[in-house]
Enzyme design. Structure first.
Site, short mmCIF file in Angstrom:
data_model
loop_
_atom_site.label_atom_id
_atom_site.label_comp_id
_atom_site.label_asym_id
_atom_site.label_seq_id
_atom_site.Cartn_x
_atom_site.Cartn_y
_atom_site.Cartn_z
CB SER A 126 -5.36 2.04 -7.31
OG SER A 126 -6.57 2.75 -7.27
CG ASP A 153 -5.56 6.97 -1.51
OD1 ASP A 153 -6.25 7.46 -2.43
OD2 ASP A 153 -4.72 6.08 -1.69
CG HIS A 200 -4.19 6.96 -5.48
ND1 HIS A 200 -5.07 6.32 -4.64
CD2 HIS A 200 -4.17 6.22 -6.62
CE1 HIS A 200 -5.56 5.25 -5.23
NE2 HIS A 200 -5.03 5.16 -6.44
#
Length: 532
Positions: free
Chosen positions: A231, A471, A501
């Protein structure tokens, strides 16, 4: 840039995002046009590894997390607070590691950043180390709390009681007085951050975190930085590769931030991403249950909560966050707290980070419709870094600080109001919430460094860039952009057709097999490989 409310590190999936920088951009304090190394005559960084202390309330999961076992060691890297003055005051960067289990075939260290920005790697890596057991055969697993996070001078703003009120307050204003009230709360929050953490705020941006990682590489004795970023950690990895292309070893970027998006573009894409994930959840739910929420039922619930919050009290309920125990009691989810519209929206978003949370979402929405807000409030607490004792980690404060140190954009209510319709079109559930989150840097005491980050890394080794089509937090398209901006032959894109995610921790054998072959054996997958 993910909003300060929605960009977080969950207990099921590490997340995080911000966006950043262009040529000629204004520079934050402590950054320079080039990346300085150690000053002349400055000593090499040293690490003194010792047994790890238990986590504190200032770290993710606070009192709920356990001290790492005997396999784990902790150390502090002493880095310049201001890289423009490398021989000046230092900041301590907390680190943790577990040594490779097959030292005869050890490659080096594999440094993890799990996102945020604001997530504590010191507490997250031990909690999820089983997922990386295969990688540990040939790597020392290493992570850290970036500057301004957790044990590394974690940013503090409001106290626990003030944060309860701050996160419960209306964040989707419908009138001018409500807009004025929201702006006032955001500015008061920024002032509190300056009061309690003003010394570090100019120096917590991504550029300085990347410089810290290169010091880390040297202190670990590695010629190249082998890296696993999730991320926001993908943005950090991209910025590192731009600053130190010749120092990049094997690098995996998972759940990828779009480095070309400004805050408005990023927030709008994220609104679409969460809406897509919500639709995927509802479609899957109808295959197994007769009491699934619909988009209409969720928006109706949020509208009702906006007018009248519901109780979130009782003797306790199982927490939807692994490892946090029960809720309830004077300091936990109970104690007279209520579920508001803002908290419910956060809780719903939290549940979309992983399919493991979908059952909690179904139950939480049903309970809330029947007047019991405990499950959605518990999910919101996980999003906001609140543990079962009522204490908050530095997660969200650190996220805000890094985001606002990175991005130069400062939006006003007048900037945002005309954009709300586009956000609502992108997501009837999350649109207003995401649009008004753009106020997060209003009144911030430090100027941001960039408009969007430069991640071009000509000359770097191939970096594996993995995007997940389902996602919600870092939409899939960002992986293609990151791969392109890293440069030809550097960014190698791989696609996972899945939900949640990130891709590596999904359990998909195709993703894990390709990633492990790359990290362990240097086998770069063919470009545009697809796993499903």
């Amino acid at each position: 840039m993910l909003s300060a409310v929605l960009l977080t590190l969950t207990a099921a999936a590490a997340t995080g995002c911000s966006n950043g920088g262009a040529a000629g951009r204004p520079q934050a304090a402590g950054t320079a046009a080039t990346a300085p190394g150690r000053g002349p005559g400055a000593p090499d960084p040293k690490l003194d590894w010792k047994s790890c202390p238990p986590p504190s309330a200032g770290e993710d999961n606070g009192g709920a997390a356990k001290a790492p076992g005997r396999d784990w060691e902790c150390a502090t890297l002493h880095a310049p607070l201001d890289y423009a003055h490398p021989d000046g005051e230092k900041i301590g960067i907390a680190m943790i590691r577990a040594k490779a289990t097959d030292p005869a075939h050890r490659i080096g260290s594999l440094v993890f950043n799990f996102g945020g920005p604001g997530g504590s790697g010191v507490t997250t890596l031990p909690a999820f180390a089983e997922d990386y057991r295969n990688l540990r055969t040939r790597y020392d697993l290493v992570s850290f709390d970036p500057r301004g996070v957790g044990r590394s001078s974690g940013v503090r703003c409001l106290d626990d009681k003030e944060l309860d009120a701050y996160y419960a307050a209306d964040s989707t204003p419908a009138t001018k007085p409500e807009q004025t009230a929201l702006v006032g709360r955001v500015e008061a929050y920024a002032a509190a951050c300056r009061q309690h953490s003003g010394k570090v705020l100019p120096y917590v941006g991504t550029t300085n975190a990347a410089r810290d990682m290169d010091l880390m590489r040297q202190a670990l004795g590695d010629g190249k930085l082998h890296y696993f970023g999730v991320s926001y950690g993908t943005e950090l990895g991209g910025v590192y590769a731009h600053l130190y292309p010749k120092n990049v070893g094997r690098a995996l970027l998972d759940a990828v931030v779009d480095p070309s998006s400004d805050p408005v573009q990023s927030a709008l894409a994220q609104a679409r991403g969460f809406q897509l994930a919500l639709g995927n959840y509802m479609s899957a739910c109808t295959q197994t249950s007769d009491n699934c929420p619909t988009e209409r039922s969720i928006t109706d619930l949020l509208d009702r909560l906006g007018k009248q919050p519901i109780p979130a009290t009782g003797g306790g309920t199982g927490s939807p966050t692994p490892g946090t125990g029960g809720t309830g009691g004077s300091g936990g989810t109970g104690g007279g707290r209520e579920l508001t519209r803002s908290l419910a929206t956060s809780g719903i978003a939290q549940a979309l980070y992983s399919k493991d949370f979908w059952d909690y979402l179904t139950e939480g929405v049903e309970d809330a419709e029947n007047g019991d807000g405990r499950i959605l409030l518990s999910l919101a607490d996980a999003m906001n870094g609140r543990n079962q004792d009522g204490h908050y980690s530095s997660l969200q404060a650190s996220l805000n600080a890094v985001t606002c140190a990175d991005f130069a954009q400062r939006y006003t209510a007048e900037d945002i109001e005309p954009k709300v319709a586009d956000f609502r079109k992108a997501s009837p559930v999350f649109g207003d919430f995401m649009a008004w989150s753009l106020l997060q840097c209003t009144g911030w005491p430090v100027k941001g460094e960039w408009q969007t980050p430069d991640v071009s890394a000509k000359g770097a080794a191939p970096m594996l860039v993995v995007g997940n089509t389902g996602d919600p937090a870092t939409p899939y398209e960002g992986a293609r952009t990151m791969a392109r901006e890293l440069g030809e032959g550097v960014g190698i894109e791989m696609t996972y057709r899945g939900q949640g995610h990130g891709a590596y921790d999904s359990g998909n054998p195709c993703v894990k097999g390709a990633a492990d072959a790359y990290l362990l054996d240097g086998k770069v997958p063919e470009p545009n490989k697809v796993c499903s």
